[in-house]
Design a protein around this motif. Structure first.
Motif, PDB file in Angstrom:
ATOM      1  N   ARG A 206      -6.692 -24.419 -22.062  1.00 26.30           N
ATOM      2  CA  ARG A 206      -7.384 -23.432 -22.867  1.00 26.30           C
ATOM      3  C   ARG A 206      -8.135 -22.450 -21.979  1.00 26.30           C
ATOM      4  N   GLU A 207      -8.845 -22.962 -21.005  1.00 25.43           N
ATOM      5  CA  GLU A 207      -9.630 -22.104 -20.129  1.00 25.43           C
ATOM      6  C   GLU A 207      -8.736 -21.184 -19.311  1.00 25.43           C
ATOM      7  N   GLN A 208      -7.640 -21.714 -18.796  1.00 25.26           N
ATOM      8  CA  GLN A 208      -6.715 -20.900 -18.007  1.00 25.26           C
ATOM      9  C   GLN A 208      -6.076 -19.814 -18.874  1.00 25.26           C
ATOM     10  N   TYR A 209      -5.741 -20.170 -20.108  1.00 21.90           N
ATOM     11  CA  TYR A 209      -5.128 -19.197 -21.014  1.00 21.90           C
ATOM     12  C   TYR A 209      -6.095 -18.069 -21.331  1.00 21.90           C
ATOM     13  N   MET A 256       4.174 -17.339 -25.269  1.00 21.35           N
ATOM     14  CA  MET A 256       3.513 -18.419 -24.538  1.00 21.35           C
ATOM     15  C   MET A 256       3.248 -19.638 -25.425  1.00 21.35           C
ATOM     16  N   LYS A 257       3.966 -19.774 -26.512  1.00 20.58           N
ATOM     17  CA  LYS A 257       3.713 -20.916 -27.400  1.00 20.58           C
ATOM     18  C   LYS A 257       4.121 -22.226 -26.720  1.00 20.58           C
ATOM     19  N   PRO A 258       3.278 -23.254 -26.849  1.00 15.72           N
ATOM     20  CA  PRO A 258       3.535 -24.525 -26.160  1.00 15.72           C
ATOM     21  C   PRO A 258       4.275 -25.534 -27.023  1.00 15.72           C
ATOM     22  N   PHE A 259       4.614 -25.190 -28.226  1.00 19.19           N
ATOM     23  CA  PHE A 259       5.135 -26.148 -29.183  1.00 19.19           C
ATOM     24  C   PHE A 259       6.513 -26.678 -28.766  1.00 19.19           C
ATOM     25  N   GLY A 260       6.707 -27.971 -28.989  1.00 18.59           N
ATOM     26  CA  GLY A 260       7.989 -28.601 -28.685  1.00 18.59           C
ATOM     27  C   GLY A 260       8.194 -28.920 -27.223  1.00 18.59           C
ATOM     28  N   LEU A 261       7.128 -28.893 -26.442  1.00 16.89           N
ATOM     29  CA  LEU A 261       7.221 -29.150 -25.006  1.00 16.89           C
ATOM     30  C   LEU A 261       6.285 -30.282 -24.604  1.00 16.89           C
ATOM     31  N   THR A 262       6.734 -31.101 -23.660  1.00 11.93           N
ATOM     32  CA  THR A 262       5.907 -32.177 -23.116  1.00 11.93           C
ATOM     33  C   THR A 262       5.917 -32.086 -21.603  1.00 11.93           C
ATOM     34  N   ASN A 263       4.738 -32.009 -21.019  1.00 17.03           N
ATOM     35  CA  ASN A 263       4.599 -31.904 -19.570  1.00 17.03           C
ATOM     36  C   ASN A 263       4.805 -33.280 -18.942  1.00 17.03           C
ATOM     37  N   PRO A 264       5.911 -33.497 -18.213  1.00 13.81           N
ATOM     38  CA  PRO A 264       6.149 -34.832 -17.638  1.00 13.81           C
ATOM     39  C   PRO A 264       5.134 -35.205 -16.559  1.00 13.81           C
ATOM     40  N   HIS A 265       4.459 -34.211 -16.003  1.00 13.16           N
ATOM     41  CA  HIS A 265       3.440 -34.501 -14.991  1.00 13.16           C
ATOM     42  C   HIS A 265       2.154 -35.024 -15.626  1.00 13.16           C
ATOM     43  N   GLN A 266       1.912 -34.640 -16.892  1.00 13.50           N
ATOM     44  CA  GLN A 266       0.745 -35.088 -17.643  1.00 13.50           C
ATOM     45  C   GLN A 266       1.161 -35.312 -19.102  1.00 13.50           C
ATOM     46  N   GLU A 268       0.320 -37.176 -21.475  1.00 16.27           N
ATOM     47  CA  GLU A 268      -0.691 -37.437 -22.500  1.00 16.27           C
ATOM     48  C   GLU A 268      -1.493 -36.185 -22.846  1.00 16.27           C
ATOM     49  N   THR A 269      -1.331 -35.120 -22.070  1.00 19.19           N
ATOM     50  CA  THR A 269      -2.104 -33.889 -22.290  1.00 19.19           C
ATOM     51  C   THR A 269      -1.170 -32.764 -22.721  1.00 19.19           C
ATOM     52  N   LYS A 270      -1.373 -32.279 -23.922  1.00 17.52           N
ATOM     53  CA  LYS A 270      -0.546 -31.188 -24.413  1.00 17.52           C
ATOM     54  C   LYS A 270      -1.047 -29.866 -23.823  1.00 17.52           C
ATOM     55  N   PRO A 271      -0.143 -29.048 -23.246  1.00 20.31           N
ATOM     56  CA  PRO A 271      -0.595 -27.749 -22.729  1.00 20.31           C
ATOM     57  C   PRO A 271      -1.052 -26.854 -23.873  1.00 20.31           C
ATOM     58  N   TYR A 272      -2.072 -26.050 -23.608  1.00 26.06           N
ATOM     59  CA  TYR A 272      -2.591 -25.133 -24.619  1.00 26.06           C
ATOM     60  C   TYR A 272      -1.669 -23.923 -24.770  1.00 26.06           C
TER      61      TYR A 272
END
Length: 473
Positions: A206-209, A256-266, A268-272
């Motif tokens: 959120r902060e980076q965005y 820049m929508k993050p929906f439908g994506l999972t960060n394999p590096h993290q 448990e944390t959904k990207p904003y």
């Protein structure tokens, strides 16, 4: 073959591409008529009636033929007998490692060479290629006259040739940090030709965005030239700053929508928010920033886009921009010899084919002239190897890109020559792992040196196999 048996080839446009094409034809003992509408009809950008007038910068960019793709293109053109490079070298002015020229002296040298060549006829006035011309090269650039643009549109079926095209930056894949980025399509869906992991994804908190959107809005932007103000944006290519102005969350629900994506590096944390990059060429060496058409100035783009996680060290094959441009959807419309598929009497050269830059335009003019000369003389002629700068540029124009994975317009866009257009090396070249430049910089320099050595060796073989009979007469 007697000269009287050969009909003239007509070249329309006396810019760098047209001048080079005419020169190559004449040097191959083919009659050529070079048509230039100036000064009888001017353009908003040109100031003189000289051939090969430089309307913007007087720089041909880097002349480093060992580590820079445009410098390599310079050297290849010199070895191919380029008039443009000869005139540039004769009128060089100090510019460090770049090749810059006295613009008036450069144009005068090109004009004098064409005027004095016994096989070149110069005609002034606007023309539309005539039915009786059995071979014509159109090299009219981004300022193609409205009447000629309309004629090309009717012939090609293209409905719009002149527009403000807001283009997205393109990144070299090997400069992306995959410790932060990953491959995935939204919801793992695969489009035509896709695998379900077709995009490179760069996550933002959120902060980076919020910081990123603020930087976009505050960034220094380009402005229209006075003569461009009435040309609209291409539909569907709004600059990202225009979208950001519509509200803080607009980009997050758009490109820049993050929906439908999972960060394999993290996981448990959904990207904003997420920046996606999509493969841009068949080699898989270049990726474009999806939805990131921009009017930010180039330095601002580098500064702001390198704040995106995974792109901190991004190297850009092309930065974004927007300008009035006239170019063909060349991969669909042109064959490998730059002829119009719908009417092979027409051949195209220069910026109208989808290249950017003075030198690139002249190089495509050089190829068009040589192709037309060989065709006129009835001599076989092969394409330049893709491993050369000329071959890489031609490959981009005639089919090096890929169609977009998503539905929509073609991904083909004008581009400068760069090493991302070249086939990768078979082996990683040796480099100094203890270099003061750092390991990554030393590795990159070794790679570029290897690419240029391969290019010049392959160019030499190609030249020997395509020596026109006229050269031996």
């Amino acid at each position: 073959m007697k000269q009287g048996q050969l009909l003239a080839v007509h070249v329309v446009g006396g810019g760098l591409a047209g001048s080079e094409a005419a020169w190559q034809l004449a040097q191959a003992s083919v009659l050529v008529v070079l048509h230039e509408m100036r000064p009888l009809r001017g353009t908003p950008a040109h100031k003189t009636e000289g051939y090969a007038e430089l309307v913007c910068s007087n720089s041909f960019r880097s002349d480093d033929c060992e580590h820079n793709a445009v410098g390599l293109l310079h050297e290849e053109m010199r070895r191919l007998g380029s008039l443009i490079m000869r005139a540039a070298d004769e009128n060089q002015v100090p510019a460090g490692g770049a090749l810059a020229v006295d613009r008036d002296g450069f144009s005068a040298a090109v004009t004098a060479a064409l005027e004095s060549h016994p096989l070149v006829t110069l005609e002034r006035g606007e023309v539309i290629p005539r039915e009786e011309w059995d071979s014509v090269i159109v090299a009219t650039g981004p300022l193609t006259s409205p009447d000629l643009a309309s004629a090309i549109g009717r012939l090609t079926g293209e409905q719009q040739l002149a527009f403000f095209d807001a283009i997205a930056p393109i990144v070299h894949r090997d400069s992306i940090d995959f410790g932060q980025a990953w491959f995935q399509s939204r919801y793992d869906k695969s489009g035509p030709g896709g695998s379900g992991a077709d995009y490179i994804n760069c996550p933002l908190s959120r902060e980076q965005y919020h910081a990123f959107v603020a930087a976009l809005l505050a960034g220094d932007k380009t402005s229209f030239h006075e003569w461009e103000t009435n040309t609209p944006y291409f539909d569907g290519c709004l600059p990202i700053e225009i979208m950001a102005e519509r509200g803080l969350e607009t980009l997050r629900h758009g490109p820049m929508k993050p929906f439908g994506l999972t960060n394999p590096h993290q996981p448990e944390t959904k990207p904003y928010a997420v920046v996606q990059l999509r493969q841009d060429n068949k080699l898989g060496t270049l990726f474009n920033m999806v939805g990131f058409q921009t009017k930010l100035k180039h330095a601002e783009q580098v500064r702001i886009f390198r704040t995106i996680p995974g792109l901190e060290n991004a190297e850009f094959a092309r930065l974004g921009g927007r300008h009035r441009n006239t170019f063909l959807n060349s991969p669909a419309l042109l064959d490998q010899m730059l002829r119009l598929k719908a009417n092979t009497r027409w051949r195209f050269a220069g910026q109208i084919t989808g290249c950017e830059g003075y030198v690139e335009s002249a190089a495509v003019g050089l190829l068009a002239g040589r192709f037309a000369a060989a065709e006129r003389r009835g001599e076989p002629f092969s394409l330049p190897p893709l491993t050369t700068a000329h071959g890489a540029l031609l490959g981009h124009i005639t089919g090096g890109h890929i169609e977009t994975i998503d539905a929509g317009r073609s991904s083909f866009q004008p581009m400068n020559v760069n090493f991302g257009l070249f086939p990768p090396l078979n082996e990683v070249p040796a480099f100094d792992r203890h270099s003061k430049l750092g390991r990554s910089a030393a590795k990159a320099l070794a790679r570029k040196s290897a690419l240029t050595r391969r290019a010049l060796a392959d160019l030499g073989t190609w030249i020997a196999g395509n020596l026109p009979a006229a050269a031996a007469e």
